[in-house]
Enzyme design. Structure first.
Site, PDB file in Angstrom:
ATOM      1  N   HIS A 308     -95.856 -71.801 -61.526  1.00 27.36           N
ATOM      2  CA  HIS A 308     -95.389 -70.972 -60.730  1.00 27.36           C
ATOM      3  C   HIS A 308     -96.380 -70.046 -60.426  1.00 27.36           C
ATOM      4  O   HIS A 308     -97.293 -69.751 -60.946  1.00 27.36           O
ATOM      5  CB  HIS A 308     -94.355 -70.211 -61.823  1.00 27.36           C
ATOM      6  CG  HIS A 308     -93.410 -69.182 -60.874  1.00 27.36           C
ATOM      7  ND1 HIS A 308     -93.740 -68.089 -60.597  1.00 27.36           N
ATOM      8  CD2 HIS A 308     -92.167 -69.513 -60.353  1.00 27.36           C
ATOM      9  CE1 HIS A 308     -92.592 -67.539 -59.893  1.00 27.36           C
ATOM     10  NE2 HIS A 308     -91.659 -68.477 -59.765  1.00 27.36           N
ATOM     11  N   ASP A 366     -86.570 -74.116 -61.824  1.00 27.28           N
ATOM     12  CA  ASP A 366     -86.043 -74.995 -61.170  1.00 27.28           C
ATOM     13  C   ASP A 366     -85.896 -76.340 -61.826  1.00 27.28           C
ATOM     14  O   ASP A 366     -85.148 -77.074 -61.402  1.00 27.28           O
ATOM     15  CB  ASP A 366     -86.790 -75.197 -59.927  1.00 27.28           C
ATOM     16  CG  ASP A 366     -86.393 -74.179 -58.871  1.00 27.28           C
ATOM     17  OD1 ASP A 366     -85.416 -73.532 -58.963  1.00 27.28           O
ATOM     18  OD2 ASP A 366     -87.266 -73.856 -58.243  1.00 27.28           O
TER      19      ASP A 366
HETATM   20  N1  CMC Z   1     -98.317 -80.318 -60.867  1.00 25.37           N
HETATM   21  C1  CMC Z   1     -99.782 -80.795 -61.101  1.00 25.37           C
HETATM   22  N2  CMC Z   1    -100.771 -79.898 -61.048  1.00 25.37           N
HETATM   23  C2  CMC Z   1    -100.421 -78.400 -60.722  1.00 25.37           C
HETATM   24  C3  CMC Z   1     -99.254 -78.283 -60.344  1.00 25.37           C
HETATM   25  C4  CMC Z   1     -98.100 -79.363 -60.613  1.00 25.37           C
HETATM   26  N3  CMC Z   1     -96.537 -78.943 -60.321  1.00 25.37           N
HETATM   27  N4  CMC Z   1     -99.116 -76.995 -60.168  1.00 25.37           N
HETATM   28  C5  CMC Z   1    -100.408 -76.627 -60.224  1.00 25.37           C
HETATM   29  N5  CMC Z   1    -101.183 -77.544 -60.451  1.00 25.37           N
HETATM   30  C6  CMC Z   1    -102.567 -77.424 -60.705  1.00 25.37           C
HETATM   31  C7  CMC Z   1    -103.459 -77.295 -59.264  1.00 25.37           C
HETATM   32  O1  CMC Z   1    -103.742 -78.459 -58.756  1.00 25.37           O
HETATM   33  C8  CMC Z   1    -104.542 -76.445 -59.795  1.00 25.37           C
HETATM   34  O2  CMC Z   1    -105.331 -77.298 -60.473  1.00 25.37           O
HETATM   35  P1  CMC Z   1    -107.153 -76.899 -60.376  1.00 25.37           P
HETATM   36  O3  CMC Z   1    -107.154 -75.445 -61.024  1.00 25.37           O
HETATM   37  O4  CMC Z   1    -107.696 -78.082 -61.258  1.00 25.37           O
HETATM   38  O5  CMC Z   1    -107.457 -76.876 -59.002  1.00 25.37           O
HETATM   39  C9  CMC Z   1    -103.759 -75.319 -60.556  1.00 25.37           C
HETATM   40  O6  CMC Z   1    -102.713 -76.116 -61.213  1.00 25.37           O
HETATM   41  C10 CMC Z   1    -103.465 -74.015 -60.049  1.00 25.37           C
HETATM   42  O7  CMC Z   1    -102.554 -74.599 -59.001  1.00 25.37           O
HETATM   43  P2  CMC Z   1    -102.321 -73.431 -57.799  1.00 25.37           P
HETATM   44  O8  CMC Z   1    -101.820 -74.390 -56.771  1.00 25.37           O
HETATM   45  O9  CMC Z   1    -103.627 -72.628 -57.466  1.00 25.37           O
HETATM   46  O10 CMC Z   1    -101.183 -72.725 -58.239  1.00 25.37           O
HETATM   47  P3  CMC Z   1    -100.190 -71.749 -57.558  1.00 25.37           P
HETATM   48  O11 CMC Z   1     -99.640 -70.491 -58.038  1.00 25.37           O
HETATM   49  O12 CMC Z   1    -100.583 -71.553 -55.954  1.00 25.37           O
HETATM   50  O13 CMC Z   1     -98.967 -72.796 -57.192  1.00 25.37           O
HETATM   51  C11 CMC Z   1     -96.634 -73.607 -57.358  1.00 25.37           C
HETATM   52  C12 CMC Z   1     -97.662 -72.480 -57.934  1.00 25.37           C
HETATM   53  C13 CMC Z   1     -95.399 -73.064 -57.984  1.00 25.37           C
HETATM   54  C14 CMC Z   1     -96.557 -73.634 -55.872  1.00 25.37           C
HETATM   55  C15 CMC Z   1     -97.145 -74.882 -57.899  1.00 25.37           C
HETATM   56  O14 CMC Z   1     -97.427 -74.762 -59.547  1.00 25.37           O
HETATM   57  C16 CMC Z   1     -96.475 -75.977 -57.514  1.00 25.37           C
HETATM   58  O15 CMC Z   1     -96.618 -76.656 -56.838  1.00 25.37           O
HETATM   59  N6  CMC Z   1     -95.320 -76.595 -58.342  1.00 25.37           N
HETATM   60  C17 CMC Z   1     -94.353 -77.255 -58.087  1.00 25.37           C
HETATM   61  C18 CMC Z   1     -93.347 -76.944 -57.416  1.00 25.37           C
HETATM   62  C19 CMC Z   1     -92.303 -76.021 -57.988  1.00 25.37           C
HETATM   63  O16 CMC Z   1     -91.905 -76.365 -59.140  1.00 25.37           O
HETATM   64  N7  CMC Z   1     -92.094 -74.807 -57.398  1.00 25.37           N
HETATM   65  C20 CMC Z   1     -90.827 -73.986 -57.756  1.00 25.37           C
HETATM   66  C21 CMC Z   1     -91.336 -72.741 -58.261  1.00 25.37           C
HETATM   67  S1  CMC Z   1     -90.258 -71.705 -59.254  1.00 25.37           S
HETATM   68  C22 CMC Z   1     -89.023 -71.144 -58.243  1.00 25.37           C
HETATM   69  C23 CMC Z   1     -89.209 -69.777 -57.452  1.00 25.37           C
HETATM   70  O17 CMC Z   1     -89.345 -68.812 -58.300  1.00 25.37           O
HETATM   71  O18 CMC Z   1     -89.199 -69.571 -56.424  1.00 25.37           O
END
Ligand code: CMC
Length: 432
Positions: A308, A366
């Site tokens: 998240h 979700d």
């Molecule tokens: N699966 C695998 N790796 C992941 C995932 C995942 N779902 N999410 C983050 N990572 C890894 C990412 O590759 C990174 O690794 P590294 O540090 O080695 O580069 C690390 O974790 C940090 O990720 P980030 O992309 O910097 O984190 P973010 O805060 O930008 O992303 C997110 C948050 C929700 C977009 C992401 O976790 C994601 O894409 N999750 C899947 C989609 C999802 O379930 N979204 C619903 C969110 S809840 C609904 C709401 O409140 O709106």
């Protein structure tokens, strides 16, 4: 609330500017840079609002580091376990939990507005049957402003109150109609002897030819989901509602703008993506392959429903919903359903795998809501619509708060212009 100043030295003249720093009741302090442009000629640049508080609000508080979500000071887990969605709507709108008499009056005021104008069914019939229900919701919600002229004056307190009640009351009816229409089934009228959430399930699943009994465990689960999704401070759709409303647009049009923003896969569309991912995995034996892909930096695949942007500890909504999810699966005797088995196995692996633990990638709200909806037999293109029903309460409360804020101005962000400098018009025949 102005406790101290922040100073900034800008420009060639190294002019020193002072800005007031405000302290809210919780959360980071903010620097008020309203006068920056006037005093220095500089704008600030913050795409995605990474460091910008767009408004002052007393409705919802989120602390992503600690995994905290509170509505009007009440912890989300307490509300989800002890309260109900109608009470939470009242709380968001009025700032306090209702006394019994206030609650009963509020519930009856909502129930009395659950029907929509008969003419609306002709609007629905204009959509192709294969329309995405969110497309219908955007249009149908905006069209309410054509039907309810007596609640369009945003400067009249009573009209604002009536509009707020109408929007919360009618969203489930519009949502159920969108579903029924897409299936070619007759619309089901609201049944006001049922509570808000049970009534929604009734409008969704009942058919005129048979008696439909709402399952209490499922209605409770849906009510919990509605509470958990009711508000989330200044997220994309809420900010959209506020920005649309800041021009004085009517409330129905503003909430319709919020529904459009929610539809995006980066916002309300993730629960649908969870189910598509589970279907793609297809079998427990394929899970290791997908976990490997999720860890591979060169593969864009991510485990949907994990991680998240704000909650870097855990998602407090997911902790509640995990229990609800197991209650629903037990009630429906579905612990052996293959898709749900994949989900549960995935959850186990991700919670014990070093990669996910190190990055604090817990299942988010979700992940569980998608599984619950799937188990209840709700089609995946309706998941975001369910989110919209719940979030209408938050949008309406935030819209009202904005309109009633004496400091409210039309929202008008500025930009860092990177286009052409001035140039002369060249007639078409002389262009290269
Ligand atoms: N699966 C695998 N790796 C992941 C995932 C995942 N779902 N999410 C983050 N990572 C890894 C990412 O590759 C990174 O690794 P590294 O540090 O080695 O580069 C690390 O974790 C940090 O990720 P980030 O992309 O910097 O984190 P973010 O805060 O930008 O992303 C997110 C948050 C929700 C977009 C992401 O976790 C994601 O894409 N999750 C899947 C989609 C999802 O379930 N979204 C619903 C969110 S809840 C609904 C709401 O409140 O709106």
């Amino acid at each position: 609330m102005n406790t101290k100043n922040a100073s900034l030295t800008v420009g060639k003249s190294k002019k020193n500017l002072e800005f007031p720093v405000y302290k809210g009741s919780e959360g980071p302090e903010v620097i008020d840079i309203t006068s920056l442009y006037k005093e220095s000629g500089f704008f600030t640049y913050d795409p995605g609002f990474m460091s910008t508080a767009s408004c002052e609000s007393s409705i919802t508080y989120v602390d992503g580091e600690k995994g905290v979500l509170r509505y009007r000071g009440y912890d989300i887990a307490q509300l989800a376990r002890k309260s109900n969605f109608m009470e939470v709507c009242y709380l968001l709108l009025h700032g306090e939990l209702p006394a019994k008499k206030e609650f009963n009056l509020f519930v009856s005021e909502i129930k009395n507005r659950s029907l929509v104008h008969e003419q609306l069914q002709f609007l629905y019939r204009g959509f192709p049957r294969f329309s995405h229900p969110m497309a219908i919701m955007c249009g149908a919600f905006a069209s309410l402003s054509a039907f309810y002229h007596d609640s369009l004056n945003i400067n009249d307190e009573e009209q604002r109150r009536i509009a707020a009640l109408r929007m919360i009351a009618k969203t489930p009816t519009l949502a159920a109609m969108a579903y029924k229409y897409s299936r070619g089934k007759p619309f089901i009228y609201p049944k006001n002897e049922l509570d808000y959430t049970a009534n929604f399930l009734h409008m969704l699943f009942a058919v005129p030819s048979e008696e439909y009994k709402v399952n209490k465990v499922l209605a409770k689960a849906m009510d919990t989901i509605f509470i958990l999704h009711a508000d989330h401070e200044q997220n994309a759709s809420t900010s959209t509602v506020r920005l649309a409303g800041s021009s004085g647009a009517n409330p129905f049009a503003c909430i319709s703008a919020g529904i459009a923003s929610l539809w995006g896969p980066a916002h309300g569309g993730a629960n649908e993506a969870v189910i598509h991912m589970l279907e793609e995995i297809g079998d427990i034996k394929n899970i290791p392959k997908f976990i490997k892909r999720a860890k591979d930096k060169d593969d864009p695949f991510r485990l949907m429903g994990f991680g998240h942007r704000v909650y870097k500890n855990y998602d407090p909504r997911a902790s509640v919903l995990k229990d609800t999810c197991h209650e629903v699966l037990t009630e429906l005797d579905m612990q052996n359903n293959s898709l749900l088995k994949i989900a549960m196995k995935l959850e186990d692996i991700a919670l014990t795998d070093k990669y996910f633990i190190k990055r604090k990638l817990y299942p988010n709200v979700d992940f569980y809501s998608g599984i619950i909806y799937k188990a209840m037999g709700i089609p995946s293109n309706l998941y975001t619509v369910l989110f919209a029903i719940a979030r209408t309460a938050g949008w309406v409360a935030q819209w009202k708060e904005m309109i009633e804020d004496p400091k409210q101005k039309i929202g008008r962000p500025r930009q860092l212009y990177t286009g052409h400098k001035p140039r002369n018009y060249v007639p078409v025949g002389k262009r290269k």
